[in-house]
Design an enzyme around this catalytic site. Sequence first.
Site, mmCIF file in Angstrom:
data_model
loop_
_atom_site.group_PDB
_atom_site.id
_atom_site.type_symbol
_atom_site.label_atom_id
_atom_site.label_comp_id
_atom_site.label_asym_id
_atom_site.label_seq_id
_atom_site.Cartn_x
_atom_site.Cartn_y
_atom_site.Cartn_z
ATOM 1 N N ASP A 64 -0.421 -8.746 -6.534
ATOM 2 C CA ASP A 64 -0.106 -7.648 -5.412
ATOM 3 C C ASP A 64 1.377 -7.307 -5.214
ATOM 4 O O ASP A 64 2.006 -8.460 -5.033
ATOM 5 C CB ASP A 64 -0.585 -8.045 -3.987
ATOM 6 C CG ASP A 64 -0.485 -7.506 -2.907
ATOM 7 O OD1 ASP A 64 -1.010 -6.370 -2.792
ATOM 8 O OD2 ASP A 64 0.525 -7.904 -2.024
ATOM 9 N N TYR A 69 8.866 -4.788 -1.353
ATOM 10 C CA TYR A 69 9.021 -6.321 -1.767
ATOM 11 C C TYR A 69 10.257 -6.310 -2.545
ATOM 12 O O TYR A 69 10.377 -6.904 -3.346
ATOM 13 C CB TYR A 69 7.917 -6.887 -2.576
ATOM 14 C CG TYR A 69 6.296 -6.910 -1.733
ATOM 15 C CD1 TYR A 69 6.258 -6.587 -0.579
ATOM 16 C CD2 TYR A 69 5.489 -7.230 -2.528
ATOM 17 C CE1 TYR A 69 5.392 -6.750 0.236
ATOM 18 C CE2 TYR A 69 4.213 -7.386 -1.840
ATOM 19 C CZ TYR A 69 4.098 -6.736 -0.360
ATOM 20 O OH TYR A 69 3.126 -7.248 0.316
ATOM 21 N N SER A 165 -3.363 -0.519 3.423
ATOM 22 C CA SER A 165 -3.068 -2.016 3.961
ATOM 23 C C SER A 165 -2.804 -1.478 5.469
ATOM 24 O O SER A 165 -1.293 -1.175 5.795
ATOM 25 C CB SER A 165 -1.851 -2.614 2.914
ATOM 26 O OG SER A 165 -1.552 -3.959 3.886
#
Length: 268
Positions: A64, A69, A165
Site C-alpha cells: 500500500d 507518502y 480510503s
Amino acid sequence: MTSLHDLHRPLGSTGLRVSPLGLGTVKFGRDQGVKYPNGFTIPDDASVRRLLDQARDLGINLIDTAPAYGSSETRLGPLLRGQRQDWVIVSKVGEEFDNGHSHFDFSAAHTRFSVERSLKRLETDVIDLVLVHSDGNDLDALQAGVYDTLAALKAEGKIRGYGLSGKTVAGGLQALASGDCAMVTYNLNEQAERPVLDYAAEHGKAILIKKALASGHACLQDGEDPIQASFRLIFSHPAAASAIVGTINPHHLSHNVSTAAAIIRASV
C-alpha cells in the site's frame, strides 16, 4: 516459518487475491505529519529491500502506497523491479504532500495526472487498485470528478480497480455502490465504519483495513495481547480482505504475520 502463503483470499470481486496482511509504506518515504506514538528514521534502500524480501517470504503480496507518502512510490519502483508479478499494488489519488503540508485535488484532470505519474514512479503498466485519498469530506470528494475518471482509467486498463480510503460511513457506502473497494478504519478503538464492512459483505465488495493496530496505539483488552485482540476483531468480519500494517521493524512484521495466521487458521 509461519507464513500467509496459503491464506490469500479474494479482494471482493476484483479478481485479485491478497494476503490477509498488507505492507503499508508511509514510513518508506515520509516522516512529517504522521500519527505514530514513536519517532522513526526513514530506512535506506538496503533496509527497505530486506523488508520487502521478508514480507514476500512471509506470504505478503499486498503493498500500500500513495503520492502523499513522500518518496514511497518513487522508491518502490526501482526496488520492485523484476518482482511486479509478486505484488498487488494499491496506490491513491487526491492527496498531495509537499513541504510538510497536505493539499487535496479531486478533479478529473488531477486524477488522471496523478495515476499517470504513479504508473511512471512505480515502473508498471497497471496499478491494481487506486483509492481516493479523502480529506474527510468523502461525499464531496466522490462528486468532484475523481470517481468517473477512475472508472475511465479502469476501462483503459491502467488500473484494475478503484475505491475510497475514506473517513465516513456515508462515503464508504457510496464508494462501494459504484466502485470496487473501501479502505476503512476498524480497530479496537474505532468501529464506527462497521456498516461499510457489512454492506461489502452483502454485495461482494472489497474491504481493506487501515489503522488496524490504531497506528501503534492498540490498547489492551482484558490483558490480552493487543495485536491478537486487534486481528481477532478484524478477521472475524467476513468482508475484511486485508489489514494494512505500516511497520519498518522486521521483528514486528514477523510477529504480526504469525499472530494473524494463527487467528485466521483457528477460525476456519
